[in-house]
Design a protein around this motif. Sequence first.
Motif, mmCIF file in Angstrom:
data_model
loop_
_atom_site.group_PDB
_atom_site.id
_atom_site.type_symbol
_atom_site.label_atom_id
_atom_site.label_comp_id
_atom_site.label_asym_id
_atom_site.label_seq_id
_atom_site.Cartn_x
_atom_site.Cartn_y
_atom_site.Cartn_z
ATOM 1 N N ARG A 18 0.770 -1.242 0.535
ATOM 2 C CA ARG A 18 0.035 0.189 -0.260
ATOM 3 C C ARG A 18 0.941 1.276 -0.442
ATOM 4 O O ARG A 18 0.452 2.597 0.131
ATOM 5 C CB ARG A 18 -1.198 -0.246 1.028
ATOM 6 C CG ARG A 18 -1.930 -0.767 0.851
ATOM 7 C CD ARG A 18 -2.761 -1.235 2.460
ATOM 8 N NE ARG A 18 -4.381 -2.154 1.823
ATOM 9 C CZ ARG A 18 -5.118 -1.966 1.002
ATOM 10 N NH1 ARG A 18 -5.153 -1.004 0.227
ATOM 11 N NH2 ARG A 18 -6.147 -3.383 0.971
ATOM 12 N N HIS A 19 2.099 1.082 -0.300
ATOM 13 C CA HIS A 19 2.823 2.516 -0.678
ATOM 14 C C HIS A 19 3.672 2.551 -1.687
ATOM 15 O O HIS A 19 4.948 3.487 -1.702
ATOM 16 C CB HIS A 19 4.452 2.041 0.135
ATOM 17 C CG HIS A 19 3.948 1.752 2.412
ATOM 18 N ND1 HIS A 19 3.684 3.065 2.950
ATOM 19 C CD2 HIS A 19 3.598 0.854 2.893
ATOM 20 C CE1 HIS A 19 3.081 2.451 4.282
ATOM 21 N NE2 HIS A 19 3.338 0.807 3.929
ATOM 22 N N GLY A 20 2.706 2.385 -2.818
ATOM 23 C CA GLY A 20 3.087 1.850 -4.273
ATOM 24 C C GLY A 20 4.555 1.634 -4.564
ATOM 25 O O GLY A 20 4.456 1.774 -6.005
ATOM 26 N N ASN A 21 5.223 0.404 -3.659
ATOM 27 C CA ASN A 21 5.673 -0.969 -4.886
ATOM 28 C C ASN A 21 5.304 -2.127 -4.718
ATOM 29 O O ASN A 21 4.291 -2.425 -4.071
ATOM 30 C CB ASN A 21 6.511 -1.101 -3.523
ATOM 31 C CG ASN A 21 7.148 0.028 -2.544
ATOM 32 O OD1 ASN A 21 7.638 0.980 -3.002
ATOM 33 N ND2 ASN A 21 6.875 0.174 -1.644
ATOM 34 N N CYS A 22 5.939 -1.992 -6.329
ATOM 35 C CA CYS A 22 5.431 -3.514 -6.921
ATOM 36 C C CYS A 22 6.679 -3.987 -7.933
ATOM 37 O O CYS A 22 6.844 -3.487 -8.432
ATOM 38 C CB CYS A 22 3.840 -3.486 -7.864
ATOM 39 S SG CYS A 22 3.548 -4.380 -9.092
ATOM 40 N N ILE A 23 6.525 -5.309 -7.836
ATOM 41 C CA ILE A 23 7.359 -6.158 -7.943
ATOM 42 C C ILE A 23 6.988 -7.425 -8.744
ATOM 43 O O ILE A 23 6.277 -7.939 -8.128
ATOM 44 C CB ILE A 23 8.814 -6.195 -7.119
ATOM 45 C CG1 ILE A 23 8.086 -6.981 -6.044
ATOM 46 C CG2 ILE A 23 9.307 -4.958 -6.594
ATOM 47 C CD1 ILE A 23 9.556 -7.223 -4.929
ATOM 48 N N VAL A 78 3.139 -5.854 -13.722
ATOM 49 C CA VAL A 78 3.436 -4.775 -12.989
ATOM 50 C C VAL A 78 2.512 -4.317 -13.281
ATOM 51 O O VAL A 78 2.094 -3.371 -12.746
ATOM 52 C CB VAL A 78 4.764 -4.914 -12.716
ATOM 53 C CG1 VAL A 78 5.387 -3.324 -12.244
ATOM 54 C CG2 VAL A 78 5.825 -5.444 -11.538
ATOM 55 N N ASN A 79 2.519 -3.530 -14.068
ATOM 56 C CA ASN A 79 1.953 -2.367 -14.997
ATOM 57 C C ASN A 79 0.638 -3.217 -15.361
ATOM 58 O O ASN A 79 -0.629 -2.266 -14.789
ATOM 59 C CB ASN A 79 2.016 -2.453 -17.168
ATOM 60 C CG ASN A 79 3.579 -1.689 -17.088
ATOM 61 O OD1 ASN A 79 4.167 -1.020 -16.165
ATOM 62 N ND2 ASN A 79 3.974 -1.449 -18.819
ATOM 63 N N ALA A 80 -0.193 -4.087 -15.040
ATOM 64 C CA ALA A 80 -1.137 -4.819 -15.289
ATOM 65 C C ALA A 80 -1.630 -4.806 -14.230
ATOM 66 O O ALA A 80 -2.910 -3.948 -12.979
ATOM 67 C CB ALA A 80 -1.046 -6.264 -15.474
ATOM 68 N N ALA A 81 -0.682 -5.083 -12.319
ATOM 69 C CA ALA A 81 -1.082 -5.098 -11.823
ATOM 70 C C ALA A 81 -1.691 -3.550 -10.978
ATOM 71 O O ALA A 81 -2.475 -3.049 -10.330
ATOM 72 C CB ALA A 81 0.349 -5.652 -10.474
ATOM 73 N N GLY A 109 -0.944 -7.032 -1.587
ATOM 74 C CA GLY A 109 -1.130 -8.474 -2.303
ATOM 75 C C GLY A 109 -0.511 -9.083 -3.357
ATOM 76 O O GLY A 109 0.439 -8.861 -4.465
ATOM 77 N N ALA A 110 -0.152 -10.467 -3.188
ATOM 78 C CA ALA A 110 0.075 -11.405 -4.167
ATOM 79 C C ALA A 110 -1.207 -12.060 -5.300
ATOM 80 O O ALA A 110 -2.422 -11.342 -4.712
ATOM 81 C CB ALA A 110 0.357 -13.037 -3.390
ATOM 82 N N THR A 122 5.560 -2.101 4.240
ATOM 83 C CA THR A 122 6.309 -2.607 3.217
ATOM 84 C C THR A 122 6.161 -3.424 2.603
ATOM 85 O O THR A 122 7.300 -5.074 3.727
ATOM 86 C CB THR A 122 7.087 -1.380 2.591
ATOM 87 O OG1 THR A 122 8.172 -1.533 3.811
ATOM 88 C CG2 THR A 122 6.615 0.397 3.265
ATOM 89 N N LEU A 123 7.103 -3.447 1.546
ATOM 90 C CA LEU A 123 7.504 -5.224 0.972
ATOM 91 C C LEU A 123 8.833 -5.106 1.376
ATOM 92 O O LEU A 123 9.606 -4.727 1.304
ATOM 93 C CB LEU A 123 7.294 -5.083 -0.716
ATOM 94 C CG LEU A 123 6.282 -5.590 -1.598
ATOM 95 C CD1 LEU A 123 6.359 -4.901 -3.619
ATOM 96 C CD2 LEU A 123 5.090 -6.523 -1.660
ATOM 97 N N PRO A 124 8.939 -6.988 1.586
ATOM 98 C CA PRO A 124 10.501 -7.323 2.296
ATOM 99 C C PRO A 124 11.936 -6.990 1.196
ATOM 100 O O PRO A 124 12.514 -7.274 1.431
ATOM 101 C CB PRO A 124 9.832 -8.067 2.441
ATOM 102 C CG PRO A 124 9.109 -8.539 2.387
ATOM 103 C CD PRO A 124 8.517 -8.138 1.349
#
Length: 668
Positions: free
Chosen positions: A219-224, A262-265, A272-273, A322-324
């Motif tokens: 929820r902090h804008g991170n996506c990997i 990532v663009n799709a997400a 989440g996952a 945040t993501l680990p």
Amino acid sequence: MKDFTKILVANRGEIALRVMKTAKALGYETVAVYSEADADAPHVSFADEAVCIGPAQVNQSYLNISRIVEACKQTGANAVHPGYGFLSENTDFCQACQDNNITFIGPDPKAINLMGSKRLSKIEMLKAKVPCIPGYEGSDQSDETLFKEAKAIGFPVMIKASAGGGGRGMRIVKNEAEFAAQLKTAKSEALNAFGSDEMILEKAIMEPRHIEIQIFADRHGNCIYLGERDCSVQRRHQKVVEEAPSPFVSEAMRQSMGEAAVNAAKACDYVGAGTVEFLADKNGDFYFLEMNTRLQVEHPVTELVTGTDLVAWQIQVAAGQTLPMTQEQVQIKGHAVEVRLYAEDPSNAFMPQTGKILQWQYKDLDGLRMDAGIQQGQMVTPFYDPMLAKVIAYGENRDIARRKLMKALKSMTLLGVKSNRGFLYNILAHQSFANGDATTAFIEEDFADDMSMEIAGLTKFEQALAAWIQYLHYAQAQDAERRFWRNSNPAPTWLSFESPVASEKQNFDVAIHIEDSRKQAFVLQVEDERFPVSLLEMADNEVMYEYQGIKRSLAYAIEDQRLFMATHGGCCEVLDITHAPRNAAGSAGDGKIKASMDGAIVDVQIEVGQKVTVGDTLVVLEAMKMEHSMKADCEGEVTAVNVSIGDQVKGQQLLVEIALASEEAETA
């Protein structure tokens, strides 16, 4: 930050256990929910608390949103993990949790709703410039429009349930002539499985690779993205083998697919996952297939090659952390392969199996991960998916991982129900798979003639061993010293058996000759073949013997006069009929059509007085999330239809009666 301390897992079987293990490791209390049929299931006893949420039928238990929310309130659970399947991608369930201040460990309702529709998600992906397969995803769902659009796309086309998954409501149509029938079947299946018969059409990409990307967002804008999984080995669009990384994907392709995922997400504000699935053609071009807004069945292979715990990540993200890892920190090391162990009979059209698990054992091999939801003595019921366990192996490269998985399959023991163990082993051993060349067409083409899918009875040696084990078992029970250890060789003991082979029975006789009582040597005779064997030891439902100079061991179990014995295929069953009266005729072809297993009647296609021929579908039975056609076994006239749509039936219950054509002629 969200402060929750107790997690209810709204699922069953291996995924419920897997989630609870991580939750407990992180210090959370756990709550299991279960149906009446699952009262003795392993996930129930493993949890800190457990609540029965209804009868065996899923719509009254595992799909009962109000009852699960009530269970949260009963136990004070302030978070829910949905696992996969059941309510994991149900917008109403997610919203109900939020409305009751229960943290849903997964994405928000908006993302679930969007990606739960193949039609709407594809429209959104086109907007986000994610590569998509040409097709039709319009709102006009009339048969006429769908047929017109199919012709415009060009055959072959793929019909897909918009709300679907797991291969249900999905059909490949090769030409115009079969479109109407395939559309009707797909719509019916989709409506029964998902409550919606909305469909989309896509150009069928023949022999593609099925590649999926694991993404994670907070929820902090991170996506990997955490690399890819190759899920190309499928049967009727159901995944059979999954591996990471893909032997087909280059580093450049991995990056391109990862960025597209990532663009799709990001296009749906995902949290989440999640898994973005693609089809890739032989040239390496890839196209968006769908996005699964949950943890995937095959997530362990990603965990093993990235050194992560994705369930822990889910819980941490749901708590507002945040993501680990950053994208730069993600590394793929080694290789992992997973197979799905099912209670099904590959030699009988993969018919799901029910029964009691009499033995369940496996060796703790290096690199082996066993995600199982079963235990010895447990009943496999007809109410749920027949998957028993996921068997996963990790190695420093693909060949090592593949061989470890083959060894794990060969060394495990599962008795009481038939399984697809031999089918899985043979896939891993096949040269095309070993070379990394398997596409989605592998099972239907390269593997189509494999012996694991052929209807075949026991070999003569297996017949001999089954009879011998039964003989030794009797001897143990009656004092072996007096039973057969004699100074002079007695006359042979003849035993008679029957073994189920698909819908029929195999009968055989075996003679047991005592060759040397002191050396415990025997000769087993089946027809004109003789097999010399020596007994080394018999204990704990295992026989150790020597045959042709090789020492071997064989697991078995006996229940209700039936012997279950481990074979390459998984498990065979034989019944001692030595002292049973001989029937003049079997049940095959007698016009009495019985249910193959417990289930629900979803279609009745005949009526009294109707003429039928061998192979005509009479009624359709739904069990273990699959439809099974009950077909006529003879030619004649229907004299009785004993069921209606919606009826719950038991295995071997008489459904339809047919007067054989020969009987009709005699009467006339």
